[in-house]
Design a protein around this motif. Structure first.
Motif, PDB file in Angstrom:
ATOM      1  N   ASN A  41       0.829  -1.214   0.000  1.00 48.57           N
ATOM      2  CA  ASN A  41       0.000   0.000   0.000  1.00 48.57           C
ATOM      3  C   ASN A  41       0.861   1.261   0.000  1.00 48.57           C
ATOM      4  N   GLN A  42       1.920   1.226   0.800  1.00 50.10           N
ATOM      5  CA  GLN A  42       2.842   2.375   0.801  1.00 50.10           C
ATOM      6  C   GLN A  42       3.455   2.578  -0.582  1.00 50.10           C
ATOM      7  N   VAL A  43       3.812   1.471  -1.231  1.00 50.73           N
ATOM      8  CA  VAL A  43       4.419   1.564  -2.560  1.00 50.73           C
ATOM      9  C   VAL A  43       3.440   2.203  -3.546  1.00 50.73           C
ATOM     10  N   LYS A  44       2.181   1.805  -3.482  1.00 50.98           N
ATOM     11  CA  LYS A  44       1.180   2.373  -4.397  1.00 50.98           C
ATOM     12  C   LYS A  44       1.025   3.870  -4.164  1.00 50.98           C
ATOM     13  N   ILE A  45       1.056   4.285  -2.910  1.00 54.55           N
ATOM     14  CA  ILE A  45       0.947   5.720  -2.602  1.00 54.55           C
ATOM     15  C   ILE A  45       2.154   6.475  -3.150  1.00 54.55           C
ATOM     16  N   TRP A  46       3.347   5.909  -2.923  1.00 57.04           N
ATOM     17  CA  TRP A  46       4.562   6.595  -3.401  1.00 57.04           C
ATOM     18  C   TRP A  46       4.613   6.632  -4.928  1.00 57.04           C
ATOM     19  N   ARG A  47       4.113   5.569  -5.557  1.00 53.17           N
ATOM     20  CA  ARG A  47       4.094   5.584  -7.027  1.00 53.17           C
ATOM     21  C   ARG A  47       3.218   6.721  -7.540  1.00 53.17           C
ATOM     22  N   GLU A  48       2.060   6.941  -6.915  1.00 50.90           N
ATOM     23  CA  GLU A  48       1.179   8.007  -7.372  1.00 50.90           C
ATOM     24  C   GLU A  48       1.729   9.390  -7.026  1.00 50.90           C
TER      25      GLU A  48
END
Length: 856
Positions: free
Chosen positions: A143-150
């Protein structure tokens, strides 16, 4: 050792191997990498300065415009964090049968992405985050990765895509605490980038509630307060600022102070308790913890007093704000500009000009506010110049008109004041010298005491030469500053004298090269002239021609001031005073009629209808043949019969403009602008001049002219049209990138002529027209277009493709044959180039022909 060697292998999927590499990754490589990342973030925070005058960004990071080559890094700490992440992946990665067995590798990729993100290499950061999503979909950090990607996508201006994916993440996953706060904050930034501020407000509210980081909470509340202020919802904004104030010492002091200031800006000064509010501002001022922010606090107090018509108090606080050392250039510019406006309103234009000069030093050069202030300052140049002439010449004429006794009394008082001022300066110099000598003596004593305490016998100091070399002795000739001052004073009193006996005698004065002078030249005699009233009386002009010249110059200054105050500043009362004074001073005939006409217009503006009617009757009766009289008798007339009328001259100039005589139009328009200073027709000549300059010199000259009209004549029809052009047309015309030929529908063939050559353009056009007339399958026409001062184009219009244009020009070069088959010499042999109509408009507008030809 065998056990360790077996555990080091990355090719065996055993409990020992997995945990050996996982522990080494987590507690060694990634630990050091995360430390470097945090150091880098702290460094970014230290370098970043919040701009509370604008809407704060959701994330505290300023994107730099610098371009770095692959492999280069902006920050060593982020570079080290990236190295550690790569090392963890390369050294401790356990990719066995296509699956990663080391559970820490996903965190290594996350560290890699974060390091690149904060180093502002967003595309590589996006690649690192995508790698986790593709290879480690079951990671606990997904979930953190998805946030950082966006977040990286938002930095790359993919706001719509980021919003879509973040909303899907929030729908599919039950995010909590900091993950939820980070997702909502990223969403808010994307909405802000798209100007959807209502949506951003809702996201920031949740982010502020969920985050446990106080600095972030304060930031989110502050942005919400700013958004509510923009929407005019002061009560809601104050709730947000109160939330920040309640956190007090838990957050940076800058947020606490600016929350107070933003809240104070929302105070209702009409219905609120002014005494209580003033006490509130005073508490902010007197709080010792607020000293680093006194510049803003003083500015807010100054605004409060100015809004309550306490100009003296507000001016004092504006100056106090300026005296505080601050890096806030915008605040400096506000202080200087406000003080300039205050002096401008008091008609102290010279002082106002000085403040506007200071304002521009604190502004971004060539920004719109900078250009507005610059134009206003340039307009003041004329006021300051003519006010100086008027005041100086008025003073001279007043002194000349006095009897000699009164002149003597005036200059006696003046010279006495000069003497008092000179004595005061000498006293201050003597005090400064005495103070300097005392300080030198104290330094010497301190040095001697230090020498004794360093091991010397009591009562015995070191050799005097130490003090002489260091310049610390109290003896006069051991202090170089005192000696230099003494030399200067000697030269002032005695002049340059030879080193010899009887040097005080007056005949011993020497020039700079040592020669003896026959006459005595001493400071005393010079001072006697300076302090002698007869010196100034003798300098007064006595010839009537000189006095008339001074009076004439003064009168012209009054006329110019009257026109400037009326037209540029709309200061009708000041303009009235200047023009009335002018008419009382027996001006030249050429100034009388325009002064009276402008007074008539001023009286109308001020509502002095009786005075206006008197002036009107005077002009009609005594100047019946003038154009002013005809205007007053028939304001709607075109005055076309009067060859000296602005209308007649403008009509002829416009015909010249249509004939492409642009240089002539510019020169004659400038003449009429000077001649008709103050006339309503001046803006028309200005816009005609700007158009001619644009045709002759290009877009930049045109834009400068339109900008000048918009700022100088804002209330005229032409000024409003110029403002509309600046807003709507100029941004479109500014584009000078050439368009693809595939997108064009019309094309031209251009023949280029040098204006300084002896080529017969008319003959060429006649021949070309004959050839064009033979082409029946195209609707072709020709024109003669001026490109610049040195170049003229002959253009063939109406072709439908670039190949067709080139083919047509080539066809004109082809030899024809007569009935007997003999070749006829081609009539069109001049070089050409083909161009689409849109690109032709661009080269005419920006004068970038060479750039276009290089592309062909």
């Amino acid at each position: 050792m065998a056990f360790i060697a077996q555990g080091c292998s990355r090719k065996k999927d055993t409990f020992i191997n997995r945990n050996f590499h996982a522990l080494g990754t987590k507690y060694n490589v990634l630990y050091n990498g995360n430390l470097a990342l945090e150091r880098g973030r702290e460094g970014l925070n230290d370098q970043y300065t919040e701009n509370f005058w604008e809407l704060l960004p959701v994330e505290r990071m300023k994107v730099q415009e610098d371009i770095f080559l692959p492999g280069q890094s902006k920050n060593e700490d982020f570079d080290r964090a990236e190295e550690k992440a790569i090392k963890a992946i390369q050294v401790h990665g356990m990719n066995i049968d296509g699956k990663e067995k080391n559970p820490q590798i996903d965190e290594a990729y996350l560290l890699l992405g974060k390091a690149r993100y904060f180093d502002q290499r967003f595309v590589p950061a996006l690649a690192a985050f995508n790698n986790i999503l593709n290879k480690y979909p079951t990671s606990d950090k997904i979930n953190q990765v998805k946030i950082w990607r966006e977040k990286a996508s938002i930095r790359l201006d993919n706001n719509e895509g980021a919003i879509k994916k973040l909303e899907r993440l929030l729908d599919e996953e039950e995010l909590e605490d900091q993950d939820l706060a980070d997702a909502k904050a990223a969403l808010a930034q994307a909405y802000l980038n798209l100007k959807q501020k209502d949506s951003a407000l809702a996201q920031l509210k949740i982010a502020a509630e969920q985050t446990k980081i106080k600095n972030e909470k304060a930031r989110y509340h502050f942005i919400r307060g700013q958004l509510y202020d923009e929407a005019g919802k002061k009560d809601s904004a104050n709730i947000e600022f109160d939330a920040i104030i309640d956190m007090h010492r838990q957050i940076p002091r800058s947020f606490y102070i600016n929350a107070h200031i933003q809240k104070s800006n929302n105070f209702d000064e009409i219905n609120g308790d002014l005494i209580e509010f003033q006490e509130y501002l005073t508490d902010l001022e007197e709080n010792r913890e607020n000293r680093p922010f006194l510049d803003k606090i003083y500015y807010r107090i100054a605004e409060f007093h100015r809004n309550n018509s306490s100009d003296s108090l507000s001016e004092a606080y504006y100056n106090k704000s300026l005296r505080k050392i601050t890096s806030d250039k915008y605040l400096k510019s506000l202080n200087y500009e406000t003080l300039g406006n205050m002096y401008f309103d008091r008609n102290s234009y010279k002082t106002a000009g000085a403040y506007y000069d200071s304002t521009m030093t604190a502004m971004v050069v060539n920004s719109k506010p900078y250009r507005v202030i610059k134009r206003k300052r340039e307009n003041l140049d004329d006021v300051i110049y003519y006010e100086g002439i008027a005041q100086t010449n008025d003073s001279i004429l007043k002194i000349i008109s006095l009897p000699r006794e009164e002149q003597l009394a005036f200059y006696t008082e003046y010279t006495e004041n000069l003497k008092i001022k000179a004595l005061e300066e000498e006293r201050l110099k003597a005090e400064a010298l005495e103070k300097q000598n005392n300080q030198s003596a104290q330094a010497t004593n301190l040095s001697q005491r230090t020498t004794r305490s360093a091991g010397g016998p009591p009562g015995i100091s070191r050799e005097p030469s130490t003090n002489i070399n260091n310049g610390n002795s109290s003896f006069y000739f051991y202090n170089q500053t005192t000696v230099a001052y003494g030399k200067n004073e000697f030269l002032k009193l005695w002049g340059n004298r030879k080193f010899q006996d009887n040097w005080r005698l007056s005949d011993q004065f020497a020039s700079a090269n040592g020669n003896i002078k026959d006459e005595v030249v001493s400071t005393d005699s010079a001072n006697n002239e300076l302090y002698n009233p007869e010196t100034y009386i003798a300098a007064l002009p006595t010839k009537q021609s000189d006095i008339d010249s001074i009076s004439k110059e003064r009168n012209f200054a009054y006329y110019q001031l009257g026109i400037i105050y009326k037209e540029k500043f709309k200061e009708f009362q000041l303009a009235k005073t200047k023009l009335e004074t002018l008419l009382e001073n027996n001006p030249e005939d050429r100034l009388i009629l325009p002064s009276k006409y402008n007074l008539y217009r001023i009286y109308i503006e001020l509502g002095l209808n009786r005075k206006a009617e008197v002036v009107r009757e005077d002009i009609i009766k005594n100047y019946a043949d003038s154009r002013y009289a005809e205007i007053l008798l028939n304001p709607q007339s075109e005055l076309s019969k009067d060859e000296n009328s602005p209308e007649f001259i403008y009509t002829n100039l416009y015909k010249q403009f249509e004939s492409e005589n642009y240089a002539e139009v510019i020169a004659r328009a400038e003449e009429q602008i000077k001649r008709l200073e103050g006339d309503d027709f001046v803006p028309k000549f200005e816009i005609l001049k700007a158009s001619a300059k644009g045709r002759l010199y290009g877009f930049k000259a045109y834009k400068e002219g339109i900008d000048y009209i918009a700022l100088t004549y804002p209330n005229s029809e032409e000024g409003k049209k110029a403002q509309d052009l600046l807003k709507n047309a100029i941004p479109v015309l500014a584009k000078k990138e050439f368009v693809s030929d595939d997108k064009a529908q019309n094309f031209n063939v251009i023949y280029k002529f040098d204006n300084n050559s002896n080529e017969d353009i008319e003959a060429f056009i006649k021949t070309l027209d004959e050839e064009v007339a033979k082409i029946a399958y195209f609707d072709l026409k020709t024109s003669r277009d001026l490109y610049d001062e040195n170049t003229t184009f002959v253009v063939v219009h109406g072709l439908k493709s670039i190949e067709g244009a080139r083919g047509f020009a080539q066809f004109l070069l082809t030899d024809e044959k007569d009935k007997r088959g003999r070749p006829i010499k081609p009539k069109i042999t001049k070089e050409y180039f083909a161009i689409s109509s849109p690109n032709y408009a661009i080269i005419q507008r920006h004068k970038n022909l060479n750039a276009y030809l290089k592309l062909q």
